[in-house]
Scaffold this active site. Structure first.
Site, PDB file in Angstrom:
ATOM      1  N   GLY C  29       0.702  -1.165   0.014  1.00  0.00           N
ATOM      2  CA  GLY C  29      -0.056  -0.075   0.005  1.00  0.00           C
ATOM      3  C   GLY C  29       0.860   1.331  -0.162  1.00  0.00           C
ATOM      4  O   GLY C  29       0.261   2.633  -0.171  1.00  0.00           O
ATOM      5  N   CYS C 237     -26.747  -9.933 -16.906  1.00  0.00           N
ATOM      6  CA  CYS C 237     -26.150  -9.740 -18.480  1.00  0.00           C
ATOM      7  C   CYS C 237     -27.201 -10.247 -19.506  1.00  0.00           C
ATOM      8  O   CYS C 237     -27.745 -11.224 -19.464  1.00  0.00           O
ATOM      9  CB  CYS C 237     -24.936 -10.587 -18.442  1.00  0.00           C
ATOM     10  SG  CYS C 237     -24.343 -10.275 -20.214  1.00  0.00           S
ATOM     11  N   CYS C 240     -25.358 -13.143 -21.583  1.00  0.00           N
ATOM     12  CA  CYS C 240     -25.025 -14.598 -21.116  1.00  0.00           C
ATOM     13  C   CYS C 240     -25.756 -14.889 -19.827  1.00  0.00           C
ATOM     14  O   CYS C 240     -25.626 -15.968 -19.294  1.00  0.00           O
ATOM     15  CB  CYS C 240     -23.470 -14.699 -20.781  1.00  0.00           C
ATOM     16  SG  CYS C 240     -22.997 -13.762 -19.269  1.00  0.00           S
ATOM     17  N   CYS C 262     -21.945  -7.943 -19.570  1.00  0.00           N
ATOM     18  CA  CYS C 262     -20.872  -7.986 -18.846  1.00  0.00           C
ATOM     19  C   CYS C 262     -19.695  -7.252 -19.134  1.00  0.00           C
ATOM     20  O   CYS C 262     -19.533  -7.049 -20.473  1.00  0.00           O
ATOM     21  CB  CYS C 262     -20.102  -9.568 -18.736  1.00  0.00           C
ATOM     22  SG  CYS C 262     -21.378 -10.835 -18.250  1.00  0.00           S
ATOM     23  N   CYS C 268     -17.634 -13.124 -20.281  1.00  0.00           N
ATOM     24  CA  CYS C 268     -19.050 -13.228 -21.148  1.00  0.00           C
ATOM     25  C   CYS C 268     -19.070 -14.356 -22.032  1.00  0.00           C
ATOM     26  O   CYS C 268     -19.955 -15.144 -22.229  1.00  0.00           O
ATOM     27  CB  CYS C 268     -19.445 -12.016 -21.486  1.00  0.00           C
ATOM     28  SG  CYS C 268     -21.313 -11.762 -22.037  1.00  0.00           S
TER      29      CYS C 268
END
Lengths: 227, 266, 286
Positions: C29, C237, C240, C262, C268
């Site tokens: 970080g 979606c 899909c 997606c 997808c």
């Protein structure tokens, strides 16, 4: 109890050729508990100067100024602040307040500074304002817009809000009508009765004769001038 | 506060300043300044521009490193500690908790692109507050104490008047209950009527919270109304100290006499 | 190909970047400064990510690039071709096959595994930047862990919108220490930041690199009474039929027609190849 012992005061005007002006010399007086002492003498003889020295507003050049067990002439600012909060009241001729603060709070302030609850402090302030005949409709207003007499009474109410064991009064009855003058004299008598030691300046001779137990002529403390 | 507590606390100063000096090259910022500040006391520092009063304030508040001297603070957990020996983390923590700094220009002490509520809440979040509802409630309570209406809580300071900004800055500083507040010309640049309102507010807060404060100003009327004690500075040196009314009414030093006599009487 | 050193950058530069990467991995970080090089593409097109990819790449790698989840956008295609040309590595669109994935603004739907590396393109690495413009001050705030300001931003969100409206680049606290900007990924992806793969973040213009080693503790900042919520469009979606993937809204005509698909094109495609069909979808041509 207030006791002044051999106190002197000079002003040095650094910006006017460093002139040294002696104003008080060898001042001594005592106000015992329950006693009121009047300072007398012609204008300019040093009455106000002496009062201011006792209050710590002017520095004494020498001597001792005992108020209770504090020597004002030597005390640190912090000790004088405590003394003024708890032990020594002062009613001056002029009201000096923050603009915009309501009259009721101006009078209650000395009690608030002592930690008294707001409601109780305001209650006490209301009692005094009523006694001194300040109309209730004015209590929410700032005293800065009041007449001279009204301001003077607000100032007195403020000075008597807390039961100080020692009090300084500078012309407390000046510019008051007969009714209010009577109230103020009663307040002074009540303070004496509870054992306050009082030093005052009174041009009102009748009032002086009524409340004062002792006269001290400060002309005796005025140094010879013009040497 | 009970009297016994007050007495117990008042046995030692909150801030003890010893021989603080700061130079700018050959020029003196402030020299050999020493004093004690006791709990609940308000001290004024007066002097004209360039007298070193702001330099001194910044040295005391940890915003400027003095060349010499000690600034001892009575911390809650360790007693008297020289703040100049503290780690920066500790000193900054002090700046968010027990100390507060009120700038002359509110925009220096506020985040102008953050709402009033966010400005007040920042210090709370900085010391770990993580409950939005509580933070907001405290922010609104503080806005009320400085006489800013609740419905302004989501407005940015840029929409506020000068007096409101200054009051917001005070709320933002006092929300974490500091014990010592540094103020640099807190009423400078405000209208006279707005100044009076602010002074009244400050006086009330100082008394209610038992705050100690150091106020730098060139305005003698401000110190007369706010300060218990006064320190007069000239060319970096303290020339006179004492009770405020005593210094103003019976000035001893030539410079103080000049300063006092230069003020227009109203 | 022989005109370039492997993966475009010279070896000294790669070593410099690798040192920054190792330091970043050691202090999760923490923003490590590095000497970002001029790259043959404009800032904002992923110069930070490209330099990090170049520094970690080996000839055996299989490389994938996505831009907002898609493999077929201009930015993704040109970076993929760049490394084909300069490193000659294998490339793929399949998340499972890739060993190094460079991404802009998304984490793939498919869980990444140990041994994979995800490289993020970062525009502004400093999460405190919008509230505190001074770099000197923000560095000090990181050093002293003074992160109250980050919550001021979230407070402002709730005060203004009634909820934490920050929906991308949502700040996180790493291993209980550094507050980090996860780059402009949707907050939907935040819970995946503790993944098994190595995550490397490169900001070219700002010259910063930071990193998350596998299984790092990453917590999204929030308030007790406004807890973090990873949101997505409330839809499946349309191609899909996936109900749990992050969706893009696509406007299909001038009459207000739209569809949700997606954002992860590989995810997808795989689903459609497996026979899943959404509301507006057609059977995949196998």
């Amino acid at each position: 109890m207030i006791s002044v012992e051999n106190v002197s005061k000079t002003f040095t005007l650094h910006n006017q050729g460093s002139v040294v002006i002696p104003v008080v010399e060898g001042a001594s007086l005592v106000a015992r508990p329950g006693e009121c002492v009047a300072l007398v003498g012609a204008s300019g003889s040093g009455k106000s100067t002496l009062m201011r020295m006792i209050y710590g507003n002017y520095l004494a050049a020498s001597g001792r100024i005992m108020v209770g067990d504090v020597d004002v002439a030597l005390a640190a600012p912090r000790e004088i602040l405590t003394l003024r909060r708890e032990g020594l009241g002062y009613v001056s001729q002029f009201l000096r307040v923050v603009p915009r603060v309501p009259t009721l709070d101006v009078v209650a302030e000395p009690l608030l500074a002592l930690g008294v609850a707001r409601d109780a402090a305001r209650e006490r302030a209301a009692v005094l304002l009523r006694r001194l005949n300040i109309p209730e409709r004015l209590w929410r207003l700032s005293p800065t817009t009041f007449s001279g007499g009204e301001q003077q009474r607000v100032n007195i109410a403020r000075g008597f809000a807390h039961d100080y064991p020692a009090l300084l009064l500078d012309e407390p009855t000046a510019s008051l009508d007969a009714v209010n003058r009577e109230e103020v004299l009663c307040l002074i008598e009540e303070a004496k009765a509870r054992g306050a030691a009082i030093i005052g300046i009174f041009h009102d001779v009748e009032a002086r004769d009524r409340v004062c137990d002792q006269l001290v002529d400060v002309t005796g403390f005025t140094p010879a001038r013009g040497i | 506060m009970k009297d016994t507590e007050r007495a117990a606390i008042a046995q030692r100063p909150l801030l003890r300043v010893e021989g603080v000096s700061r130079r700018y090259g050959a020029r003196i910022g402030c020299a050999e300044v020493s004093f004690d500040l006791w709990p609940g006391e308000v001290m004024g520092i007066v002097g004209e521009s360039g007298s070193g009063k702001t330099t001194l304030l910044n040295c005391l508040a940890g915003q400027l490193a003095p060349d010499a001297g000690r600034v001892m603070f009575d911390t809650r957990d360790r007693g008297m500690v020289d703040t100049l020996d503290m780690s920066e983390a500790e000193r900054r923590m002090l700046g968010r908790t027990d100390w507060a700094f009120v700038h002359q220009h509110a925009q220096d002490g506020l985040r102008m692109n953050v709402s009033a509520g966010g400005n007040v809440g920042e210090r709370l979040m900085a010391v770990g507050a993580r409950h939005y509802g509580n933070i907001r409630e405290q922010a609104i309570d503080w806005l009320d104490r400085v006489e800013i209406a609740e419905d302004r809580v989501d407005d940015r300071p840029s929409a506020f008047s000068g007096g409101m900004r200054q009051r917001l800055q005070i709320a933002r500083n006092l929300v974490t209950g500091p014990r010592l507040v540094f103020m640099d010309e807190p009423t400078g640049g405000l209208d006279v009527s707005v100044q009076a309102r602010l002074l009244d507010l400050l006086r009330g807060l100082v008394r209610e919270m038992g705050l100690s404060a150091i106020i730098v100003t060139h305005d003698l009327a401000v110190v007369r109304l706010l300060a218990d004690r006064l320190m007069v500075m000239k060319s970096g040196h303290v020339v006179e100290t004492g009770l405020t009314d005593q210094v103003l009414d019976d000035p001893q030093h030539a410079y103080t006499q000049l300063l006092v006599s230069s003020v227009l009487q109203v | 190909m022989s005109a370039y050193n492997f993966a475009y950058l010279d070896e000294q530069t790669k070593r410099m970047i690798r040192r920054a990467l190792l330091k970043g991995m050691a202090i999760p970080g923490y923003q490590v400064p590095f000497a970002s090089r001029e790259m043959p593409m404009p800032y904002g097109w992923g110069t930070g990510g490209v330099q990090v990819s170049a520094a970690v790449m080996v000839p055996e790698d299989c490389f994938k690039v996505i831009d907002q989840g898609a493999d077929d956008t201009t930015n993704a295609v040109s970076i993929r071709r760049f490394f084909q040309a300069t490193a000659g590595v294998a490339v793929t669109e399949k998340t499972a096959e890739a060993s190094v994935i460079q991404t802009r603004h998304r984490i793939p739907e498919r869980d990444l595994r140990q041994g994979q590396i995800l490289v993020y393109q970062v525009p502004i690495p400093e999460p405190l930047r919008f509230l505190e413009p001074s770099e000197v001050e923000t560095r000090k705030m990181h050093a002293l862990e003074e992160y109250g300001l980050m919550h001021v931003k979230l407070y402002e969100d709730i005060a203004r919108h009634g909820d934490i409206s920050t929906s991308y680049a949502y700040p996180v606290k790493v291993e209980g220490r550094y507050v980090m900007d996860p780059s402009p990924i949707p907050k939907f992806d935040n819970p995946k930041l503790g993944m098994a793969a190595i995550q490397l973040f490169g900001a070219g213009r700002e010259q910063r690199i930071y990193a998350l080693p596998p299984h790092t503790d990453v917590v999204s900042l929030d308030f007790e009474d406004y807890p973090f919520q990873a949101g997505k469009a409330d839809h499946d979606c349309d191609l899909c039929g996936a109900g749990s993937s992050y969706l893009d809204e696509v406007i299909t005509d001038d009459a207000g027609g739209r569809m949700f698909v997606c954002s992860d094109t590989d995810f997808c495609r795989e689903r459609r190849e497996a026979g899943h069909v959404g509301a507006l979808g057609v059977e995949a041509v196998a």
